[in-house]
Design an enzyme around this catalytic site. Structure first.
Site, PDB file in Angstrom:
ATOM      1  N   HIS A 369       0.811  -1.218   0.000  1.00  0.00           N
ATOM      2  CA  HIS A 369       0.000   0.000   0.000  1.00  0.00           C
ATOM      3  C   HIS A 369       0.846   1.269   0.000  1.00  0.00           C
ATOM      4  CE1 HIS A 369      -3.783   1.907  -0.025  1.00  0.00           C
ATOM      5  NE2 HIS A 369      -4.431   1.076   0.764  1.00  0.00           N
ATOM      6  N   ARG A 370       2.141   1.164   0.272  1.00  0.00           N
ATOM      7  CA  ARG A 370       3.012   2.337   0.172  1.00  0.00           C
ATOM      8  C   ARG A 370       3.233   2.729  -1.280  1.00  0.00           C
ATOM      9  NH1 ARG A 370       7.970  -0.217   3.445  1.00  0.00           N
ATOM     10  NH2 ARG A 370       7.512  -1.761   1.804  1.00  0.00           N
TER      11      ARG A 370
END
Length: 402
Positions: A369-370
């Site tokens: 998700h980064r």
């Protein structure tokens, strides 16, 4: 004073931070030439033979087989003045451990100490003769201290014997090898440190399977697998989604210059994911041939460190085992991985709304998700499904962008 040169734990890949000293090939006092193999390093991905950088005499081994050492740690000292005498004795002492004469697990050592058993008399059954707990137990070392002898007492009246309790059942404890320990820790770190999220989709691969059967019927051509189509579909889709071809590196996003796809495969020491490179303009046959070559090296245990570096995405397919799905853990250094199951017969409505039996492939995309948000992941996975459902387009090279 003797001239000493240190040999350190090498950095064998971009993501390597430590390695296991798996095997010594030399001993103190041995003469070595530049290029001679002096020890073997195992990472969570591969084994590597490390060569002597110069001619010299082995002065000191600074670690034992099985030790996990950080990159840059001193592993061995070489005397470079060519004098073998007193080489080991004159070496400068260091803080790192000296290799033990007897290689045994901590549990085996404790059991032997409690039983008063000399480990030198125990034959080890573990890797490279390592003494395991079961080896000590086989010699009578249960780990419980022996009870002291007491003077004989008069025999009491004989009482009825109570029912005999069944012997306790003991679990079997399996020691992990160095490779398994490092791989387990790296996967735990990946699951803990990478913020995973997951997107799921189904692809109708009925036409793909028919095309595969037709193409595999041609003699003298590379054999196509479902994984060949999946890797080709991923590569083709990444061309239109450069944001998916990024990884998290040094608190920044790095967009990769080439389109590479990792392929999870079971090697001699466990699961590895060698990378098939530069697939952005490849046809289906070219993807299949490149993947076949890399997978063959992996299964033979002949991967080089560079085979396991790079790429933003990998494929992990469990369909050949009959499993219908998989939600995999992202490989450290990458930003996504696609889990693939076995095709399942499923009724779907045709254009007139009538139920038709189709072959459906379940896909699970794990994302960092980064690097990737949910909307991007969902659009990308749907585009991969479209590529699989129109698989004949993979036979040609992609159109050049104007």
């Amino acid at each position: 004073m003797a001239a000493l040169q240190s040999v350190v734990m090498p950095k064998l890949g971009l993501t390597m931070t430590e390695g296991v000293l798996a095997e010594w090939k030399v001993a103190p006092g041995d003469a070595v030439s530049s290029g001679d193999v002096i020890f073997v390093v195992e990472t969570d991905k591969i084994s590597n033979e490390i060569e002597a950088p110069v001619n010299g005499i082995v002065a000191r081994l600074h670690a034992a087989e099985g030790d996990v050492l950080p990159v840059g740690a001193v592993v061995l000292s070489l005397r470079t003045d060519g004098k073998p005498a007193e080489a080991a004795a004159e070496a400068t002492p260091v803080a790192l451990p000296i290799p033990a004469r007897i290689v045994a697990t901590p549990l085996a050592r404790r059991m032997a100490a409690r039983a008063g058993l000399d480990l030198a008399t125990v034959a080890g059954s573990g890797p490279r003769g390592r003494i395991m707990a079961e080896d000590v137990a086989a010699r009578g070392g249960s780990g419980a201290p022996a009870a002291p002898s007491l003077p004989a007492a008069p025999s009491p009246p004989v009482a009825p014997s109570p029912p005999v309790a069944p012997s306790p059942v003991h679990d079997t404890v399996h020691e992990l090898g160095p490779y398994q320990r490092v791989a387990a820790r790296r996967l735990a770190e990946a699951k803990r440190d990478i913020p995973h999220f997951y997107v799921f989709a189904d692809a109708d691969i009925t036409d793909l399977l028919a095309l595969r059967e037709q193409l595999n019927g041609e003699q003298g051509r590379v054999r196509l697998t479902v994984n060949s189509f999946v890797a080709a579909a991923l590569a083709r889709t990444l061309r239109g989604y450069p944001s998916m071809n990024r990884v998290w590196a040094d608190e920044r996003l790095r967009e990769l210059a080439t389109i590479d796809v990792g392929m999870a495969v079971e090697g001699p020491k466990g699961l590895v994911a060698p990378v098939v490179r530069d697939l952005g303009d490849a046809t289906l046959d070219e993807v299949a041939a490149a993947a076949e070559a890399v997978i063959a090296r992996a299964r033979a245990g002949r991967l080089a460190p560079q085979d396991l570096e790079g790429g933003a995405i990998s494929v992990s397919n469990v369909g050949m085992f009959g499993a219908t799905g998989l939600v995999p853990i992202i490989n450290p250094g990458q930003s996504s991985i696609l889990g693939v199951g076995a095709a399942q017969p499923t009724f779907r409505a045709d254009a007139e709304g009538r139920p038709v039996l189709r072959q459906v492939l379940h896909l699970a995309l794990s994302c960092d998700h980064r690097v990737i948000d949910g909307a991007l992941a969902a659009r990308f996975l749907q585009a991969v499904c479209r590529q699989l459902e129109t698989s004949a387009t993979l036979l040609r090279r992609p159109r050049k962008e104007s």
